[in-house]
Design an enzyme around this catalytic site. Structure first.
Site, short mmCIF file in Angstrom:
data_model
loop_
_atom_site.label_atom_id
_atom_site.label_comp_id
_atom_site.label_asym_id
_atom_site.label_seq_id
_atom_site.Cartn_x
_atom_site.Cartn_y
_atom_site.Cartn_z
N SER A 5 62.35 28.92 20.19
CA SER A 5 62.89 28.48 21.48
C SER A 5 63.49 29.66 22.24
CB SER A 5 63.87 27.32 21.38
OG SER A 5 64.02 26.77 22.68
N HIS A 10 74.92 35.89 28.95
CA HIS A 10 75.41 36.21 30.30
C HIS A 10 76.75 36.92 30.13
CE1 HIS A 10 72.39 33.39 31.77
NE2 HIS A 10 72.82 32.59 30.80
N CYS A 45 63.99 25.01 17.75
CA CYS A 45 63.29 23.80 17.36
C CYS A 45 63.11 23.85 15.84
CB CYS A 45 61.91 23.75 18.03
SG CYS A 45 62.00 23.65 19.82
#
Length: 129
Positions: free
Chosen positions: A73, A78, A93
């Site tokens: 995935s 940030h 996943c």
């Protein structure tokens, strides 16, 4: 399609830490951490933001957004050096194998690298039965 989605909000991160300011340093950390966790990186993108006009005095830039697309995935980071903050997002996943322990290892390595004063973590089990 079951999966584990982990997030962490970090506060009190040193603004001058290279991971906060240097996209290449952040990319290296992310790719090393993905590999160490036993996950598969398939692509990545890291973008450094220019400072806003009202923040420009004395700041080289506002932060970095980085994403590593995983076979399982994704990892997203940030940074906000002007706030001493970082947000982390790891989603895996579990199709074919339970990758939950790998996701936890990746998240822990990322948190440790930033040495935050405070960490707020969340975990969400996702998917269709």
């Amino acid at each position: 399609m079951q999966g584990l989605h982990l997030t962490a909000d970090l506060r009190g991160v040193r603004a001058d830490l290279p991971l906060m300011l240097n996209p290449a340093a952040l990319k290296d950390l992310c790719l090393d951490a993905v590999l160490a966790a036993g996950l598969g990186a398939v692509a990545e993108l890291f973008h450094r933001f220019a400072p806003l006009q009202e923040q420009a005095a004395g700041q080289d830039q506002s932060g970095i957004t980085g994403v590593v697309l995983l076979a399982e995935s994704h990892l997203a980071v940030h940074t906000w050096p002007e706030l001493g903050g970082v947000t982390l997002d790891v989603y895996v996943c579990n199709l074919g194998a339970d990758n939950s322990a790998r996701a936890e290892a990746l998240m822990q390595r990322m948190i440790s690298a930033f040495s935050p004063e405070q960490v707020q973590r969340q975990a969400l089990q996702r998917g269709l039965s």
